[in-house]
Design a protein around this motif. Structure first.
Motif, PDB file in Angstrom:
ATOM      1  N   ARG A   1       0.835  -1.200   0.000  1.00  0.00           N
ATOM      2  CA  ARG A   1       0.000   0.000   0.000  1.00  0.00           C
ATOM      3  C   ARG A   1       0.873   1.254   0.000  1.00  0.00           C
ATOM      4  O   ARG A   1       1.932   1.285   0.635  1.00  0.00           O
ATOM      5  CB  ARG A   1      -0.911   0.031   1.229  1.00  0.00           C
ATOM      6  N   TRP A   2       0.400   2.275  -0.706  1.00  0.00           N
ATOM      7  CA  TRP A   2       1.069   3.582  -0.725  1.00  0.00           C
ATOM      8  C   TRP A   2       0.175   4.617  -0.038  1.00  0.00           C
ATOM      9  O   TRP A   2      -1.047   4.413   0.061  1.00  0.00           O
ATOM     10  CB  TRP A   2       1.357   3.995  -2.159  1.00  0.00           C
ATOM     11  N   PRO A   3       0.766   5.716   0.427  1.00  0.00           N
ATOM     12  CA  PRO A   3      -0.021   6.724   1.166  1.00  0.00           C
ATOM     13  C   PRO A   3      -1.199   7.296   0.387  1.00  0.00           C
ATOM     14  O   PRO A   3      -2.185   7.741   0.993  1.00  0.00           O
ATOM     15  CB  PRO A   3       1.019   7.822   1.471  1.00  0.00           C
ATOM     16  N   ASP A   4      -1.136   7.295  -0.961  1.00  0.00           N
ATOM     17  CA  ASP A   4      -2.244   7.852  -1.741  1.00  0.00           C
ATOM     18  C   ASP A   4      -3.379   6.858  -1.958  1.00  0.00           C
ATOM     19  O   ASP A   4      -4.337   7.147  -2.679  1.00  0.00           O
ATOM     20  CB  ASP A   4      -1.735   8.368  -3.092  1.00  0.00           C
ATOM     21  N   GLY A   5      -3.287   5.668  -1.340  1.00  0.00           N
ATOM     22  CA  GLY A   5      -4.345   4.664  -1.458  1.00  0.00           C
ATOM     23  C   GLY A   5      -4.119   3.639  -2.550  1.00  0.00           C
ATOM     24  O   GLY A   5      -4.871   2.660  -2.661  1.00  0.00           O
ATOM     25  N   THR A   6      -3.086   3.810  -3.366  1.00  0.00           N
ATOM     26  CA  THR A   6      -2.748   2.824  -4.397  1.00  0.00           C
ATOM     27  C   THR A   6      -2.301   1.524  -3.747  1.00  0.00           C
ATOM     28  O   THR A   6      -1.638   1.533  -2.707  1.00  0.00           O
ATOM     29  CB  THR A   6      -1.619   3.352  -5.301  1.00  0.00           C
ATOM     30  N   THR A   7      -2.644   0.398  -4.374  1.00  0.00           N
ATOM     31  CA  THR A   7      -2.256  -0.902  -3.829  1.00  0.00           C
ATOM     32  C   THR A   7      -1.701  -1.799  -4.931  1.00  0.00           C
ATOM     33  O   THR A   7      -1.969  -1.601  -6.117  1.00  0.00           O
ATOM     34  CB  THR A   7      -3.446  -1.627  -3.172  1.00  0.00           C
TER      35      THR A   7
ATOM     36  N   LYS B   1       6.230   3.155  -8.580  1.00  0.00           N
ATOM     37  CA  LYS B   1       5.630   2.250  -7.593  1.00  0.00           C
ATOM     38  C   LYS B   1       5.874   0.797  -7.978  1.00  0.00           C
ATOM     39  O   LYS B   1       6.157  -0.058  -7.124  1.00  0.00           O
ATOM     40  CB  LYS B   1       4.140   2.529  -7.466  1.00  0.00           C
TER      41      LYS B   1
ATOM     42  N   PRO C   1       6.409   7.980   1.971  1.00  0.00           N
ATOM     43  CA  PRO C   1       6.374   8.851   0.788  1.00  0.00           C
ATOM     44  C   PRO C   1       7.620   8.736  -0.077  1.00  0.00           C
ATOM     45  O   PRO C   1       7.628   9.160  -1.230  1.00  0.00           O
ATOM     46  CB  PRO C   1       6.252  10.256   1.392  1.00  0.00           C
TER      47      PRO C   1
ATOM     48  N   ASP D   1      10.123   9.812   8.153  1.00  0.00           N
ATOM     49  CA  ASP D   1       9.211   8.920   7.436  1.00  0.00           C
ATOM     50  C   ASP D   1       9.710   7.482   7.558  1.00  0.00           C
ATOM     51  O   ASP D   1      10.857   7.229   7.934  1.00  0.00           O
ATOM     52  CB  ASP D   1       9.086   9.334   5.973  1.00  0.00           C
TER      53      ASP D   1
ATOM     54  N   GLN E   1      -3.194   4.845   8.125  1.00  0.00           N
ATOM     55  CA  GLN E   1      -3.161   4.120   6.856  1.00  0.00           C
ATOM     56  C   GLN E   1      -3.677   2.686   6.907  1.00  0.00           C
ATOM     57  O   GLN E   1      -3.948   2.103   5.863  1.00  0.00           O
ATOM     58  CB  GLN E   1      -1.729   4.103   6.302  1.00  0.00           C
TER      59      GLN E   1
END
Length: 515
Positions: free
Chosen positions: A107-113, A195, A349, A367, A425
């Protein structure tokens, strides 16, 4: 029942026995080595400073929760079946593996998986979700991975590389496969999406390597996972370690737990046994060290002149990063966070910048990226009914950097930042549900496992610290001394340390029994 003191005295009485082998360390590599030696006919004694077998693969029982302290994933199950078979045993009768599919979610902070899984078309769909234009490059990456698996794992990883001529023979193949290129660099040549580059290159972190500097041979993990799957050992890796210890004892071997080896004894260039912290000397024909290779050479052989692995050389050696691990149990959450599976990776990030801070700058960044292990969704026995058990890991700098971290000060701060990431998150409301916890910092790895600089995985697997360049399975420092575990060839990770024992079994001659 024989006490620890009785065991020590009993084993010590066998001083000088020509079929006696001592294994220092009851980690997975040491236990596998003991099994291999027992199958050859050696009378094996395994000595470990911890009170339970498993080393980094042991566990902590606390307030009804079982926390797996180290490795959580089992891959290449045939390695363990072959090990058990060599001992005349059936692995599947002793250990239950449960296949996990999907393997893990990134998972990434922008909601992408990105969901890693075994089915090729489903996996390609995950790639297309991130970057449709990278599908052709991804297919090439998988083919690259397979080639490196057969060469790097099945060939080089299952035989000794202690002779330079063996390295010289494979140098052309290393060149053809561009082993000089890093894992990240190879992924970047195949796909453009940043990513996706992370998803294809992060695996060396599981063995202590910086993806931006570790040899691209390690992209073999992508094929290894797809080919053989990702598994969980019911009862945890600690349960598997207990099963290994039981095989050793069934073979007639002895485990001396809560017992510290202080020195490997060498006379006339050959090992004669070990000296315990209390001063007792125990004799053996061969000694196998599953202790960290740096600790083996710099401490256990401190009174023996070393030709290759001198203190000066070890000071120049690059060690893996360390780890900050937070273990905690939650009450009444078994039906909560339904979208959180067994394995989740939370990216911060930054990717390459964070790696540079951890491995090169030695900086504890604000981070972080986290690996979250939630075994209770697969193994209810890890927690009381209705509760959950978690293990959250963050890679951090080891203790050897000039600007070392003061963990007495930073531990509560870092845990608080970790909690915020989890709340924001992945696990909203988790702070109010935690009922028990424990924390391992780099200082824990240093003190509990005698790991130089508190490194999590011993020597980093860079190209000039791999194969022949790595501490050898058969030591050049003393006759009769062998090494297994993460700090020797082929390296860290559960398959790696199990393979070190397979290599050992090919090197050690059958015992010369003189009863």
């Amino acid at each position: 029942m024989m006490t620890r003191v009785d065991k020590i005295e009993s084993v010590g009485a066998a001083h000088g026995a020509r079929d006696r082998a001592i294994v220092i360390g009851a980690g997975l590599g040491g236990l596998a080595a003991a099994m291999r030696l027992g199958a050859k006919g050696y009378r094996v004694t395994v000595i470990d400073a911890l009170d339970v077998p498993g080393g980094r693969g042991s566990c902590l029982h606390q307030d009804g929760h079982r926390f797996d302290l180290g490795p959580t994933i089992i891959t290449v199950p045939q390695l363990y079946r072959e090990l058990w078979a060599a001992c005349g045993r059936d692995f599947d009768a002793d250990v239950t593996l449960k296949s996990l599919d999907p393997f893990y979610e990134i998972r990434w902070p922008d909601g992408t998986t990105f969901v890693a899984q075994q089915d090729t078309e489903k996996l390609r769909a995950e790639v297309a979700k991130l970057s449709p234009g990278d599908l052709v490059g991804f297919d090439r990456f998988l083919r690259d991975s397979e080639k490196r698996y057969w060469f790097g794992f099945e060939d080089l990883g299952r035989r000794s590389m202690h002779k330079f001529r063996d390295l010289a023979k494979v140098l052309p193949t290393f060149g053809m496969l561009r082993a000089d290129r890093s894992v990240y660099a190879h992924a970047a040549r195949r796909v453009k999406d940043e990513k996706l580059r992370m998803a294809l290159s992060f695996h060396p972190l599981f063995i202590g390597g910086d993806p931006c500097h570790v040899t691209s041979m390690y992209i073999l993990v992508a094929y290894l996972e797809k080919k053989f799957g990702v598994h969980y050992a019911m009862g945890g890796v600690a349960g598997m370690a207990q099963a290994m210890a039981a095989v050793v004892e069934d073979q007639g071997g002895t485990l001396l737990m809560d017992t510290k080896v202080d020195e490997i004894v060498v006379r006339d260039g050959a090992v004669t046994g070990v000296r315990l912290a209390g001063g007792l000397e125990m004799g053996a024909d061969i000694v196998v060290s599953n202790a960290d290779s740096g600790h083996t050479y710099d401490h256990l052989l401190r009174n023996h002149a070393r030709r290759r692995w001198t203190t000066a050389k070890l000071k120049r050696t690059r060690y893996s990063m360390s780890l900050f691990v937070w273990y905690f149990g939650t009450r009444g959450t078994a039906g909560k966070w339904r979208d959180v599976g067994h394995h989740t990776i939370l990216n911060g990030p930054r990717y390459t910048g964070l790696l540079r801070d951890i491995f090169i700058n030695g900086t504890l960044s604000d981070d972080m990226s986290l690996y979250v292990h939630r075994p209770s969704v697969t193994d209810p026995g890890v927690a009381p009914d209705g509760d959950d058990t978690f293990y959250v890991l963050s890679p951090v700098p080891h203790l050897g950097h000039d600007n070392g971290v003061d963990w007495a000060v930073e531990e509560p701060r870092y845990k608080a930042r970790m909690l915020k990431v989890l709340e924001d998150q992945l696990l909203p409301g988790v702070a109010d549900a935690i009922v028990t916890e424990a924390v391992f910092t780099p200082e824990t790895f240093r003190d509990r496992y005698y790991s130089p600089h508190g490194s999590g995985f011993s020597i980093e697997p860079r190209i000039l610290q791999s194969a022949w360049f790595r501490p050898h399975n058969i030591s050049e420092e003393a006759r009769g001394l062998y090494l297994v575990g993460a700090g020797t060839h082929p390296g860290a990770g559960v398959p790696g340390v199990i393979s070190t024992a397979e290599v050992l079994g090919k090197l050690v001659p059958a015992p010369q029994v003189t009863r």
